[in-house]
Design a protein around this motif. Structure first.
Motif, short mmCIF file in Angstrom:
data_model
loop_
_atom_site.label_atom_id
_atom_site.label_comp_id
_atom_site.label_asym_id
_atom_site.label_seq_id
_atom_site.Cartn_x
_atom_site.Cartn_y
_atom_site.Cartn_z
N MET A 171 0.82 -1.22 0.00
CA MET A 171 0.00 0.00 0.00
C MET A 171 0.85 1.27 0.00
O MET A 171 0.42 2.31 -0.50
CB MET A 171 -0.98 -0.01 1.18
CG MET A 171 -0.34 0.12 2.54
SD MET A 171 -1.61 0.33 3.83
CE MET A 171 -2.11 -1.34 4.09
N HIS A 172 2.07 1.18 0.51
CA HIS A 172 2.94 2.35 0.55
C HIS A 172 3.45 2.74 -0.84
O HIS A 172 4.02 3.82 -1.01
CB HIS A 172 4.14 2.09 1.46
CG HIS A 172 5.03 0.97 0.99
ND1 HIS A 172 4.66 -0.35 1.06
CD2 HIS A 172 6.27 0.99 0.43
CE1 HIS A 172 5.63 -1.11 0.57
NE2 HIS A 172 6.62 -0.30 0.18
N GLN A 173 3.23 1.85 -1.83
CA GLN A 173 3.69 2.15 -3.18
C GLN A 173 2.56 2.52 -4.14
O GLN A 173 2.77 2.61 -5.35
CB GLN A 173 4.47 0.96 -3.76
CG GLN A 173 5.84 0.78 -3.15
CD GLN A 173 6.71 -0.19 -3.95
OE1 GLN A 173 6.26 -0.86 -4.87
NE2 GLN A 173 7.99 -0.27 -3.59
N ALA A 174 1.36 2.78 -3.62
CA ALA A 174 0.23 3.09 -4.49
C ALA A 174 0.51 4.30 -5.37
O ALA A 174 0.25 4.29 -6.59
CB ALA A 174 -1.03 3.32 -3.66
N GLU A 175 1.07 5.36 -4.79
CA GLU A 175 1.36 6.56 -5.57
C GLU A 175 2.44 6.27 -6.61
O GLU A 175 2.37 6.78 -7.74
CB GLU A 175 1.82 7.69 -4.66
CG GLU A 175 0.72 8.25 -3.77
CD GLU A 175 1.19 9.45 -2.97
OE1 GLU A 175 1.77 10.37 -3.58
OE2 GLU A 175 0.98 9.47 -1.74
N GLU A 176 3.43 5.46 -6.27
CA GLU A 176 4.48 5.12 -7.23
C GLU A 176 3.92 4.34 -8.41
O GLU A 176 4.38 4.49 -9.55
CB GLU A 176 5.58 4.33 -6.55
CG GLU A 176 6.41 5.10 -5.54
CD GLU A 176 7.47 4.23 -4.90
OE1 GLU A 176 8.42 3.84 -5.62
OE2 GLU A 176 7.36 3.93 -3.70
N ILE A 177 2.92 3.50 -8.15
CA ILE A 177 2.30 2.74 -9.23
C ILE A 177 1.55 3.68 -10.17
O ILE A 177 1.57 3.51 -11.40
CB ILE A 177 1.39 1.64 -8.66
CG1 ILE A 177 2.25 0.57 -7.97
CG2 ILE A 177 0.55 1.00 -9.77
CD1 ILE A 177 1.45 -0.47 -7.21
N ARG A 182 1.62 6.66 -15.36
CA ARG A 182 1.73 7.91 -16.09
C ARG A 182 2.97 7.90 -16.98
O ARG A 182 2.93 8.37 -18.12
CB ARG A 182 1.76 9.09 -15.12
CG ARG A 182 1.64 10.43 -15.83
CD ARG A 182 1.15 11.52 -14.93
NE ARG A 182 2.11 11.90 -13.90
CZ ARG A 182 2.03 13.04 -13.20
NH1 ARG A 182 1.02 13.88 -13.40
NH2 ARG A 182 2.93 13.32 -12.28
N SER A 183 4.08 7.36 -16.48
CA SER A 183 5.31 7.32 -17.28
C SER A 183 5.19 6.40 -18.48
O SER A 183 5.84 6.61 -19.51
CB SER A 183 6.48 6.88 -16.40
OG SER A 183 6.40 5.50 -16.08
N LEU A 184 4.34 5.37 -18.36
CA LEU A 184 4.13 4.43 -19.46
C LEU A 184 3.00 4.85 -20.38
O LEU A 184 2.74 4.21 -21.40
CB LEU A 184 3.82 3.03 -18.90
CG LEU A 184 4.96 2.32 -18.17
CD1 LEU A 184 4.45 1.06 -17.46
CD2 LEU A 184 6.10 1.98 -19.12
N GLY A 185 2.30 5.94 -20.01
CA GLY A 185 1.19 6.42 -20.82
C GLY A 185 -0.08 5.61 -20.69
O GLY A 185 -0.90 5.55 -21.61
N VAL A 186 -0.27 4.98 -19.51
CA VAL A 186 -1.48 4.18 -19.27
C VAL A 186 -2.12 4.62 -17.95
O VAL A 186 -1.49 5.27 -17.12
CB VAL A 186 -1.15 2.67 -19.22
CG1 VAL A 186 -0.48 2.23 -20.50
CG2 VAL A 186 -0.28 2.32 -18.01
N SER A 187 -3.37 4.25 -17.78
CA SER A 187 -4.07 4.53 -16.54
C SER A 187 -3.85 3.39 -15.55
O SER A 187 -3.26 2.36 -15.88
CB SER A 187 -5.57 4.73 -16.80
OG SER A 187 -6.10 3.61 -17.47
N VAL A 188 -4.35 3.57 -14.31
CA VAL A 188 -4.18 2.57 -13.26
C VAL A 188 -5.53 2.30 -12.61
O VAL A 188 -6.27 3.24 -12.25
CB VAL A 188 -3.18 3.03 -12.19
CG1 VAL A 188 -3.00 1.94 -11.13
CG2 VAL A 188 -1.83 3.37 -12.82
#
Length: 341
Positions: A171-177, A182-188
């Motif tokens: 859960m601590h990496q949600a923002e990083e995901i 965004r860096s890959l040009g896709v949504s999450v």
């Protein structure tokens, strides 16, 4: 008029015409198999032994029965769907009837994306952490690299989203995901881990999860590429932390197991156990026989495949714009330019 626009308009017409009448699903999910090449901690399905899988002809019978029942959106998952040798033919059959999506762990995607691109409207690739954390949660080294390589290839042909499960370990990496997306040009797209009886207990600590959900809600408001609606995050927060439940409408989604059996009443309550085969069942009679009202206040999961359709209202202009109009525009734009060869 393109297939997606036709599907959306058909769904709109059916929804408006059925208000106040019988309950019917317009979304279907189908696990093509339980077998998977990864060993995710939070997943119970790879631990199950597959029975004899449906043949292509049986898959087509199932799809026709769902179309006749009024389903408009079809999502395939697993296990790992790309392990099916006939996946291209199954997707082609679905694409002729439905708006079609697929969820994959991405391991085989770099090699298979071109084969399936003409038969999918949307693709989800599972990523649950950055680098080593993803590999640890998924149980196989190299999984993160394979998923990212697959996303880079698939985005040449298709709209793609990262699908991420929020657990106590990531859960601590949600923002990083989100930033990765965004860096890959896709949504999450996010979902919260549910503790199945046959999987590792990975649901997040409640208080820490609240902070993560509130941050994702704020990022959504700021325009970050997050699939779930603002209403989704607000409903989970209000239900789990303020005792203000959202109304679940599980009848809007029908799930089908690898043997073609209908999973009732929903994905999680009986841990994905099916009974009657779709094309051998009077689906209208089956749906009418279920006491759906008893599940309205369940709120045990936060699966968007149930929560988002339950929240949707044709009377809410912002929801109609975000989930219908904007998606149609995005789809038209994605199809308007030729894919790189």
């Amino acid at each position: 008029m393109g297939l997606f626009q036709q599907v959306v308009l058909r769904s709109i017409r059916r929804q408006l015409s059925s208000l106040g009448s019988e309950k019917r699903p317009f979304i279907a999910g189908h696990k093509l198999l339980y077998t998977c090449n990864l060993r995710c901690k939070m997943c119970p399905f790879w631990r199950r032994q597959d029975e004899k899988l449906l043949s292509l002809e049986e898959e087509k019978l199932m799809l026709k029965a769902l179309a006749d029942f009024g389903v408009s959106f079809m999502g395939f998952e697993g296990g790992e769907p790309l392990l099916r040798r006939d996946i291209k033919d199954i997707l082609a059959a679905s694409h002729s009837l439905f708006h079609t999506s697929l969820v994959t762990n991405g391991w085989f995607l770099k090699e298979r994306a071109r084969d399936i691109k003409d038969y999918l409207d949307y693709l989800f690739v599972s990523i649950d952490g950055i680098g080593e954390l993803h590999d640890r949660l998924r149980g196989i080294p190299g999984s993160f690299k394979k998923a990212v390589e697959g996303i880079k290839e698939a985005t040449k042909y298709l709209p793609v989203s990262i699908s991420s499960t929020i657990t106590r370990e990531n859960m601590h990496q949600a923002e990083e995901i989100v930033e990765l997306g965004r860096s890959l040009g896709v949504s999450v797209s996010f979902q919260v881990a549910y503790d199945y009886s046959t999987a590792d207990k990975m649901s997040p600590d409640a208080q820490r999860l609240r902070g993560v959900l509130e941050r994702l809600l704020e990022m959504k408001k700021q325009g970050y590429p997050i699939v779930e609606s603002k209403e989704y995050f607000m409903s989970v927060i209000n239900s789990w932390y303020h005792n203000d439940p959202w109304e679940c409408k599980p009848w809007l989604t029908i799930n089908i197991d690898p043997q073609g059996r209908v999973v009732t009443p929903c994905y999680v309550l009986n841990e994905y156990s099916g009974t009657q085969r779709v094309w051998e069942t009077d689906l209208r009679k089956l749906w009418a026989s279920i006491d759906w009202d008893s599940y309205r206040s369940c709120n045990k999961c936060a699966l968007s495949c149930y929560l988002e359709p339950s929240l949707f209202s044709w009377r809410n202009p912002s929801m109609v714009r975000e989930r219908i109009i904007d998606n149609v525009i995005s789809y038209i734009r994605s199809r308007g330019s030729p894919a790189p060869q």
